[in-house]
Scaffold this motif. Structure first.
Motif, mmCIF file in Angstrom:
data_model
loop_
_atom_site.group_PDB
_atom_site.id
_atom_site.type_symbol
_atom_site.label_atom_id
_atom_site.label_comp_id
_atom_site.label_asym_id
_atom_site.label_seq_id
_atom_site.Cartn_x
_atom_site.Cartn_y
_atom_site.Cartn_z
ATOM 1 N N ALA A 1 48.002 -83.353 14.326
ATOM 2 C CA ALA A 1 47.130 -82.794 14.676
ATOM 3 C C ALA A 1 46.012 -82.711 15.614
ATOM 4 N N SER A 2 45.414 -83.836 15.273
ATOM 5 C CA SER A 2 44.950 -85.116 16.674
ATOM 6 C C SER A 2 45.596 -84.639 18.311
ATOM 7 N N MET A 3 46.977 -84.784 18.594
ATOM 8 C CA MET A 3 47.961 -83.980 19.360
ATOM 9 C C MET A 3 47.740 -82.618 19.733
ATOM 10 N N GLY A 4 46.802 -81.511 18.980
ATOM 11 C CA GLY A 4 46.964 -79.904 19.295
ATOM 12 C C GLY A 4 47.429 -79.810 18.849
ATOM 13 N N MET A 5 48.168 -79.930 17.512
ATOM 14 C CA MET A 5 48.706 -79.054 16.406
ATOM 15 C C MET A 5 47.507 -78.581 15.735
ATOM 16 N N SER A 6 46.662 -77.936 15.732
ATOM 17 C CA SER A 6 45.365 -77.182 15.248
ATOM 18 C C SER A 6 44.995 -76.417 15.433
ATOM 19 N N MET A 7 44.538 -75.221 14.709
ATOM 20 C CA MET A 7 44.627 -73.659 14.960
ATOM 21 C C MET A 7 43.501 -73.117 13.989
ATOM 22 N N MET A 8 43.438 -71.793 14.455
ATOM 23 C CA MET A 8 41.873 -71.297 13.635
ATOM 24 C C MET A 8 42.767 -70.270 13.142
ATOM 25 N N LEU A 9 42.759 -69.956 11.506
ATOM 26 C CA LEU A 9 42.630 -68.495 10.996
ATOM 27 C C LEU A 9 41.375 -68.068 10.262
ATOM 28 N N ASN A 10 40.682 -67.024 11.424
ATOM 29 C CA ASN A 10 39.245 -66.183 11.159
ATOM 30 C C ASN A 10 39.418 -65.199 10.596
ATOM 31 N N TYR A 11 38.194 -65.008 10.034
ATOM 32 C CA TYR A 11 38.379 -63.698 9.741
ATOM 33 C C TYR A 11 36.732 -62.989 10.598
ATOM 34 N N GLU A 12 37.698 -61.372 10.600
ATOM 35 C CA GLU A 12 36.310 -60.835 11.845
ATOM 36 C C GLU A 12 34.684 -60.910 11.711
ATOM 37 N N GLY A 13 33.878 -61.349 12.183
ATOM 38 C CA GLY A 13 32.418 -60.917 11.416
ATOM 39 C C GLY A 13 32.130 -62.103 10.441
ATOM 40 N N ILE A 14 32.391 -63.637 10.951
ATOM 41 C CA ILE A 14 32.008 -64.543 10.577
ATOM 42 C C ILE A 14 31.701 -65.310 11.498
ATOM 43 N N THR A 15 30.710 -66.278 11.003
ATOM 44 C CA THR A 15 30.319 -66.775 12.776
ATOM 45 C C THR A 15 30.366 -67.976 12.185
ATOM 46 N N THR A 16 30.002 -68.841 12.918
ATOM 47 C CA THR A 16 28.749 -70.586 12.693
ATOM 48 C C THR A 16 27.853 -71.045 13.743
ATOM 49 N N PRO A 17 27.292 -71.719 13.374
ATOM 50 C CA PRO A 17 26.274 -72.117 13.522
ATOM 51 C C PRO A 17 25.902 -73.712 14.668
ATOM 52 N N PHE A 18 27.608 -74.059 14.361
ATOM 53 C CA PHE A 18 28.190 -75.586 14.413
ATOM 54 C C PHE A 18 29.012 -75.604 15.969
ATOM 55 N N ARG A 19 29.909 -75.952 16.484
ATOM 56 C CA ARG A 19 30.010 -76.394 17.578
ATOM 57 C C ARG A 19 31.137 -78.141 17.220
ATOM 58 N N VAL A 20 31.786 -77.469 17.810
ATOM 59 C CA VAL A 20 33.070 -78.387 18.322
ATOM 60 C C VAL A 20 32.937 -79.060 19.058
ATOM 61 N N GLY A 21 33.411 -80.676 19.374
ATOM 62 C CA GLY A 21 32.842 -81.244 21.057
ATOM 63 C C GLY A 21 32.626 -82.446 20.765
ATOM 64 N N THR A 22 32.577 -82.607 22.054
ATOM 65 C CA THR A 22 32.135 -84.165 22.547
ATOM 66 C C THR A 22 30.472 -83.601 22.430
ATOM 67 N N LYS A 23 29.690 -82.812 22.685
ATOM 68 C CA LYS A 23 28.339 -82.638 22.798
ATOM 69 C C LYS A 23 27.511 -83.138 21.611
ATOM 70 N N SER A 24 28.664 -82.424 20.527
ATOM 71 C CA SER A 24 27.939 -82.815 18.962
ATOM 72 C C SER A 24 29.112 -83.834 18.283
ATOM 73 N N GLY A 25 29.787 -84.070 19.198
ATOM 74 C CA GLY A 25 30.049 -85.162 18.036
ATOM 75 C C GLY A 25 31.201 -84.709 17.069
ATOM 76 N N ASN A 26 31.230 -83.609 16.987
ATOM 77 C CA ASN A 26 32.213 -82.689 15.873
ATOM 78 C C ASN A 26 33.181 -82.754 16.231
ATOM 79 N N LEU A 27 34.018 -83.612 15.874
ATOM 80 C CA LEU A 27 36.384 -83.499 15.938
ATOM 81 C C LEU A 27 36.927 -83.654 14.885
ATOM 82 N N PRO A 28 37.194 -82.311 14.626
ATOM 83 C CA PRO A 28 37.950 -81.951 12.947
ATOM 84 C C PRO A 28 38.942 -83.234 12.822
ATOM 85 N N ASP A 29 39.664 -82.627 14.177
ATOM 86 C CA ASP A 29 40.835 -83.461 14.263
ATOM 87 C C ASP A 29 41.063 -84.552 14.804
ATOM 88 N N LEU A 30 40.528 -85.465 15.019
ATOM 89 C CA LEU A 30 40.705 -86.678 16.417
ATOM 90 C C LEU A 30 41.534 -87.205 15.772
#
Ligand SMILES: [Cu+2]
Length: 491
Positions: A462-491
């Motif tokens: 997963a940390s090497m890339g085998m990770s994706m999303m199953l998203n429902y239409e119309g659902i949003t999030t204020p949170f962000r993945v990435g080095t800026k927020s420090g949120n790295l769910p699958d690192l």
């Protein structure tokens, strides 16, 4: 050929060749770095391109009002509130082999405390982070919680920083064996020790199970050490001839474990928390449990007294049930398959299934990364669905090892393996173990609106890339993945 001539020739061809080689290496390193580079800021709800869609009959509904994941919370229940506190902290663990380990723990131990609740309970867990610098979360693996409670850093919440806290609330709606682990930098944090078992007992225990001994056994890899319920030695369960034991095996590591059961026939009572319909008796069969999966075995202690469950992969950490002389250890044996285990249900509603959407996920690897349909992590377009749709997903293992594929927020049903429909009990899972060249068709109902990860539970993959999303239409999030927020769910 004179020496002079040959050195001239070496110069003429050798130098350009060396030059080309250097250019080649430079380009490879450049692309390698780009591919491994973590994104700065990604909105995981934004991936609204259909991924690998074989067919998509549902129309996109742009008029749907946006709903933030945060607003999707636990519903009402008549059951009581069960409250738990879990504090994540750096701990020097004293192991029972005399060694110490630098671990990250919940309430001072790894695994963390076993949480036992009853079907219908309202579960409230206060997570505190004492001093884990990168922040922590808790994901409730296998429990179909509402979006805001799924514990995914950068998708459903921000990672909980040192000194901070976060309260999870959900209804334990389905009885079974589940587990929890951090989903901030999961491949690092689970291996450091941030995991534990959660068991949902049925509201009304069946007469068949009222007198069984209920034992959970969580396997994990803490750094380089393999542990079973925190022990380096294994597990002993007391019991007499005739006693029944329900052994809840959880694979909290990254590699598939093959279990042998010596001394008595047994049943696979449940997989990933879901009961098997009329499970037959097995003898001398190996049980392969993929990373993230749970198998509940039902074992009756024989007159001879003793049963030994062994982890065949590690040849260590045995589980001993009862006492008496050691049973003859089995060597190898046939592999268990759910394809024809148990019996079908009558009036199976599945016969009428007509999927609204279909996706194909090819699990593989390229030079340096693990891939789904040839892409990695945020480059993989989401599977996008609408509430109420039935979704058919084809999983193809194209190599790179076992890929135990896990869907968040949903229980799926396995329809076929290598083109052959399942013949036995319906099989409901949240994590499907796939081996090289295997093809599975699974079906899920889009009944839990949200933004859900779908990834290999070999967390290294997963940390090497085998990770994706199953998203429902119309659902949003204020949170962000990435080095800026420090949120790295699958690192
Ligand atoms: Cu994998």
């Amino acid at each position: 050929m004179t020496k002079k001539k040959s050195s001239k020739r070496l110069f003429k061809f050798g130098v350009p060749l060396l030059f080309l080689l250097l250019i080649g290496i430079t380009i490879s390193v450049y692309f390698w770095q780009i591919r491994l580079q973590k994104p700065q800021e990604i909105n995981m709800a934004d991936h609204l391109h259909s991924s690998g869609a074989v067919s998509a009959t549902g129309m996109h509904d742009h008029s749907a009002t946006a709903v933030p994941c945060e607003a999707i919370v636990a519903g009402e229940t008549s059951g009581p509130v069960r409250q738990f506190d879990l504090t994540a902290a750096r701990t020097v663990l004293q192991l029972d082999n005399g060694k110490t380990a630098d671990a990250w723990t919940f309430n001072g131990s790894s695994p963390g405390p076993e949480l036992r609740v009853k079907e219908g309970d309202r579960v409230v867990v206060m997570l505190r982070n004492k001093d884990i610098e990168d922040g922590v979360t808790i994901h409730w693996h296998g429990i179909n919680v509402p979006c805001s409670q799924d514990g995914i850093a950068g998708v459903t919440q921000n990672a909980v920083q040192p000194g901070e806290q976060f309260t999870y609330t959900f209804v334990a709606s389905a009885p079974g064996t589940y587990w929890y682990h951090s989903h901030q930098m999961s491949s690092i944090q689970a291996k450091k020790g941030l995991l534990g078992t959660i068991i949902v007992e049925p509201k009304e225990p069946s007469a068949q199970l009222s007198s069984v001994k209920d034992v959970s056994a969580l396997y994990q890899q803490l750094g380089s050490t393999f542990l079973l319920n925190g022990s380096t030695k294994g597990l002993n369960v007391q019991g007499d001839a005739g006693d029944q034991v329900r052994l809840r095996l959880t694979n909290g590591g990254n590699e598939t474990i093959n279990f042998s059961v010596d001394g008595a026939p047994f049943q696979v009572f449940a997989m990933d928390g879901h009961d098997v319909h009329e499970p037959g008796l097995l003898d001398g069969v190996l049980i392969p449990i993929g990373a993230g999966q749970r198998y509940d075995l039902l074992i009756r202690l024989p007159e001879s007294g003793k049963v030994v469950v062994r982890n065949q992969s590690a040849k260590s950490l045995p589980i001993t049930l009862g006492s008496g002389s050691d049973p003859e250890p089995s060597n190898g044996g046939e592999m268990f398959s759910f394809v024809d285990y148990g019996t079908p249900m009558q009036d199976d509603p599945l016969r009428k299934l007509k999927p609204d959407r279909s996706f194909e996920l090819k699990l593989g690897q390229s030079l340096f990364v693990n891939t789904i349909n040839g892409r990695s992590f945020h480059e993989i377009p989401s599977m996008t669905v609408k509430e109420g749709e039935s979704v058919l997903i084809t999983l193809v293992n194209e190599g790179g090892g076992d890929h135990p594929f896990h869907f968040h927020g949903h229980t799926f049903r396995v329809l076929s393996k290598n083109g052959i429909p399942l013949k036995g009990s319906p099989v409901y899972l949240d994590t499907l173990l796939t081996k090289k060249d295997e093809i599975y068709e699974v079906y899920l109902e889009a009944n839990n609106p949200g933004l859900w990860m779908a990834h290999c539970h070999n967390l290294g993959h997963a940390s090497m890339g085998m990770s994706m999303m199953l998203n429902y239409e119309g659902i949003t999030t204020p949170f962000r993945v990435g080095t800026k927020s420090g949120n790295l769910p699958d690192l």
